[in-house]
Write an enzyme that holds these catalytic residues in place. Structure first.
Site, PDB file in Angstrom:
ATOM      1  N   CYS A   1       0.784  -1.457   0.356  1.00 31.86           N
ATOM      2  CA  CYS A   1       0.193  -0.036   0.065  1.00 31.86           C
ATOM      3  C   CYS A   1       1.153   1.294   0.291  1.00 31.86           C
ATOM      4  O   CYS A   1       1.184   1.372   0.762  1.00 31.86           O
ATOM      5  CB  CYS A   1      -0.709   0.398   1.481  1.00 31.86           C
ATOM      6  SG  CYS A   1      -1.860   1.577   0.797  1.00 31.86           S
TER       7      CYS A   1
ATOM      8  N   HIS B   1       2.628  -5.878  -7.311  1.00 32.36           N
ATOM      9  CA  HIS B   1       1.858  -4.847  -8.275  1.00 32.36           C
ATOM     10  C   HIS B   1       2.997  -3.969  -8.875  1.00 32.36           C
ATOM     11  O   HIS B   1       3.976  -3.635  -8.360  1.00 32.36           O
ATOM     12  CB  HIS B   1       1.239  -4.058  -7.526  1.00 32.36           C
ATOM     13  CG  HIS B   1       0.579  -3.041  -8.427  1.00 32.36           C
ATOM     14  ND1 HIS B   1      -0.753  -2.331  -8.111  1.00 32.36           N
ATOM     15  CD2 HIS B   1       1.334  -1.812  -8.892  1.00 32.36           C
ATOM     16  CE1 HIS B   1      -0.362  -1.546  -9.144  1.00 32.36           C
ATOM     17  NE2 HIS B   1       0.366  -0.643  -9.520  1.00 32.36           N
TER      18      HIS B   1
END
Length: 330
Positions: free
Chosen positions: A102, A171
């Site tokens: 995050c 990611h």
């Protein structure tokens, strides 16, 4: 077949990304109905769980119809992560996922999420604390590195596997990129091609069409892919990608009846889970995506986001059905 611990997934599974304020049970239910193979909760603060924060505890809600499902936690303190893993295990998810990706400032500033990418030793200690506290499979989602000059995903992948992580999702951006710029899957491909790596490797970032999904599947040779933003208001993307993989052809786009049904079900399930008032308010953010590019819809979108009361909202959906009964999507 792809295996994570004792979880058996189909060949090249499609995963629903854990997204804050999005990946709750009503949304996951829709994605499961439309082909998602593995889903995750919204990320949950380890400190919030320990404090018994109501919002954190609600995020632990999982249902049998959505299995297999993982609960994702984040934090920067070993003891808190270990204790939160025990709390999570009590609700019996299929796996625990750790968020080391995050990029949001309020998370990073606490030494959690992508902030841990600057201290791989801490990342490993946090991961070991979780693994030692649970019998569930533990997986990790992270990014390529902090910025372009410190891409360290190769070291991260090896060290995570060495301490017992059973699958890794990457990611394909750095923290500095946030969600901007292009994702670079060549770094994930390199991890997958590392002969030391035996755990499943999943890619995430920019998958927004069946064509791109097939291109990336063939080009990078990973074990599966995770889809996030492209599924918001469009859970059909999972079925569309799977159909395209099998046939090379596109499924018909969902028409207005399918969009209305999905949006109204989302609302009903949210009210059942959160209560009427909270369900209404928190579903409002999804309507724009369900009815994106629908000509003449502005008036009804305004009604959906301003109407209070379950019965009145269902009447709005009836109005929409009547108004768009003959509407053909271009």
């Amino acid at each position: 077949m792809v295996k994570i611990g004792n979880i058996e997934l189909p060949d090249f599974p499609l995963l629903l990304a854990p997204m804050e304020d999005v990946s709750d049970p009503p949304f996951r239910r829709l994605c499961k109905m439309h082909g998602a193979d593995l889903m995750y909760s919204e990320f949950i603060s380890s400190e919030g769980l320990i404090r018994d924060a109501i919002k954190s505890r609600m995020k632990l809600d999982i249902f049998d119809y959505e299995r297999p499902v993982g609960i994702q936690i984040f934090g920067g303190d070993e003891e808190a992560m270990a204790l939160s893993a025990k709390i999570v295990e009590a609700v019996n998810p299929d796996l625990i996922d750790i968020n080391f990706g995050c990029p949001v400032k309020k998370v990073v500033c606490k030494g959690a999420g992508a902030g841990v990418l600057k201290d791989v030793d801490l990342m490993i200690r946090l991961t070991k604390a979780v693994i030692s506290s649970t019998s569930l499979p533990v997986t990790v989602k992270t990014r390529l590195g902090w910025d372009e000059d410190s891409i360290n995903i190769d070291e991260v992948a090896e060290r995570l596997q060495d301490v017992g992580v059973q699958a890794l999702t990457v990611h394909a951006r750095t923290r500095a990129q946030m969600y901007k710029g292009h994702s670079d899957w060549t770094h994930i491909q390199r991890i997958k091609n590392n002969p030391r790596i035996t755990m499943p490797i999943f890619g995430n970032g920019d998958i927004d069409s069946p064509e791109k999904a097939l291109e990336y599947k063939n080009r990078f040779g990973l074990d599966g892919m995770m889809i996030g933003r492209a599924a918001i208001g469009y859970p059909w993307i999972f079925d569309e990608i799977k159909h395209y993989f099998k046939t090379g052809e596109h499924l018909p786009k969902p028409g207005m009846p399918e969009r209305i049904e999905a949006a109204s079900n989302h609302l009903k399930w949210a009210m059942e889970w959160k209560g009427e008032r909270l369900g209404i308010v928190e579903t409002r953010r999804h309507y724009t995506n369900y009815f994106k590019n629908i000509h003449g819809f502005k008036e009804y979108r305004q009604k959906l986001v301003t109407t209070d009361g379950a019965d009145d909202l269902m009447k709005v959906f009836d109005e929409i059905r009547d108004a768009f009964a003959d509407y053909q999507l271009s």
